[in-house]
Design a protein around this motif. Structure first.
Motif, PDB file in Angstrom:
ATOM      1  N   TRP A 118       0.816  -1.203   0.000  1.00 59.70           N
ATOM      2  CA  TRP A 118       0.000   0.000   0.000  1.00 59.70           C
ATOM      3  C   TRP A 118       0.856   1.262   0.000  1.00 59.70           C
ATOM      4  CZ3 TRP A 118      -4.793  -0.334  -1.385  1.00 59.70           C
ATOM      5  CH2 TRP A 118      -5.519  -1.490  -1.116  1.00 59.70           C
ATOM      6  N   ALA A 119       1.942   1.281   0.748  1.00 61.61           N
ATOM      7  CA  ALA A 119       2.791   2.473   0.811  1.00 61.61           C
ATOM      8  C   ALA A 119       3.381   2.799  -0.560  1.00 61.61           C
ATOM      9  CB  ALA A 119       3.898   2.264   1.841  1.00 61.61           C
ATOM     10  N   GLN A 120       3.828   1.760  -1.265  1.00 62.78           N
ATOM     11  CA  GLN A 120       4.388   1.976  -2.598  1.00 62.78           C
ATOM     12  C   GLN A 120       3.302   2.398  -3.587  1.00 62.78           C
ATOM     13  OE1 GLN A 120       6.517  -1.407  -4.050  1.00 62.78           O
ATOM     14  NE2 GLN A 120       6.884  -0.516  -6.074  1.00 62.78           N
ATOM     15  N   GLU A 176       5.792   8.857  -6.160  1.00 61.62           N
ATOM     16  CA  GLU A 176       6.466   8.320  -7.345  1.00 61.62           C
ATOM     17  C   GLU A 176       5.524   7.477  -8.194  1.00 61.62           C
ATOM     18  OE1 GLU A 176      10.311   5.481  -8.472  1.00 61.62           O
ATOM     19  OE2 GLU A 176       9.862   5.978  -6.384  1.00 61.62           O
ATOM     20  N   ALA A 177       4.690   6.663  -7.531  1.00 55.95           N
ATOM     21  CA  ALA A 177       3.721   5.842  -8.271  1.00 55.95           C
ATOM     22  C   ALA A 177       2.690   6.719  -8.965  1.00 55.95           C
ATOM     23  CB  ALA A 177       3.041   4.867  -7.318  1.00 55.95           C
ATOM     24  N   ALA A 178       2.243   7.788  -8.293  1.00 57.63           N
ATOM     25  CA  ALA A 178       1.271   8.689  -8.905  1.00 57.63           C
ATOM     26  C   ALA A 178       1.869   9.391 -10.117  1.00 57.63           C
ATOM     27  CB  ALA A 178       0.794   9.703  -7.877  1.00 57.63           C
ATOM     28  N   GLN A 179       3.131   9.801 -10.034  1.00 59.07           N
ATOM     29  CA  GLN A 179       3.780  10.458 -11.166  1.00 59.07           C
ATOM     30  C   GLN A 179       3.951   9.501 -12.343  1.00 59.07           C
ATOM     31  OE1 GLN A 179       7.370  11.894  -9.345  1.00 59.07           O
ATOM     32  NE2 GLN A 179       6.442  13.823  -8.648  1.00 59.07           N
TER      33      GLN A 179
END
Length: 275
Positions: free
Chosen positions: A46-48, A53-56
């Motif tokens: 969940w944190a990742q 960074e994941a959203a970008q």
């Protein structure tokens, strides 16, 4: 005059939230434990997933879909794939409805005194048909039917036969027995009892089940093309594999419009049937 009666009334307290004799309580508790155990056993990052960074990365990926490819030649291919997907779902659902109804009769107990010797083996067959996903059926049928929409249509028909056959059998067994019993008392055979008493009662329900499965098969038909079964899915797999994101966006838009159209048509048809 009503005051003495009201005074004599007894009021029950609400039942406790959990009781050792409550089967539903134990079932709910077991389901809750299963859900908690599922979260605990799965490696959910969940944190990742929620990181910046994941959203970008997802934003950059989505930006590649703009603008969609609107070249006339490509739109013509998408229109043909849309028609193939619609035809696969419609024909597969029609074949499944006919086969499901044929298998629902031996899979159901038509009246209380019916021995129904074929009920168990037919239901096992229906279980086997629907336990294999459409994607697996398509992969198996590609060996014999070859690439193209024929394998996808058969895959949809086989899986949906298992689903509709079971639903149809339940509807037939749960039909009110009064009209059928009245005809049997007059010496009418089981075939005519089904046609003139049982079928008219359950036909709206059977049609509703069939339309609902048609909605599902539209989505399934789009996915089946990934394994080479034709339609929009085959176009999607091809262009996504080559990272043609503009063309992929056009195909996804066609899928969304097709699903919305079929959902609206199916919803309207079910409303007409229930009036």
């Amino acid at each position: 005059m009503n005051k003495p009666q009201a005074a004599n009334q007894t009021y029950r307290l609400p039942p406790p939230l959990f009781s050792a004799r409550c089967k539903a309580c134990w079932f709910s508790a077991g389901l809750l434990v299963l859900v908690v155990a599922s979260f605990w056993s799965l490696d959910l990052q969940w944190a990742q997933f929620l990181s910046l960074e994941a959203a970008q990365s997802m934003g950059r990926f989505l930006a590649e879909f703009v603008p969609p490819d609107t070249a006339p030649e490509f739109l013509k291919k998408v229109a043909l794939g849309t028609w193939e997907t619609l035809a696969m779902s419609a024909l597969g659902t029609l074949l499944a409805a006919l086969a499901g109804l044929a298998l629902a009769l031996p899979a159901s107990r038509l009246h209380e005194g019916d021995a129904a010797h074929g009920r168990t083996p037919t239901r096992l067959l229906l279980n086997a048909l629907r336990s294999i996903p459409e994607l697996v059926w398509a992969a198996l049928l590609l060996i014999s039917a070859g690439l193209g929409p024929f394998a996808g249509t058969l895959a949809l028909a086989l899986h949906t036969t298992g689903v509709l056959g079971r639903l149809f059998a339940e509807a037939i067994e749960n039909a009110p027995p009064g009209p059928g019993d009245a005809l049997r008392a007059q010496g009418v055979g089981n075939g005519r009892v089904f046609l003139y008493a049982t079928l008219p009662q359950v036909l709206p329900q059977l049609m509703s089940y069939t339309l609902y499965r048609w909605e599902n098969n539209i989505r399934a038909a789009a996915v089946l093309g990934v394994v080479g079964a034709g339609g929009l899915g085959q176009l999607l797999a091809f262009h996504m594999g080559l990272f043609h994101m503009g063309k992929t966006a056009t195909i996804l838009a066609a899928m969304l419009l097709l699903v919305a159209f079929v959902d609206a048509a199916s919803h309207g048809s079910r409303r007409l049937l229930t009036r």
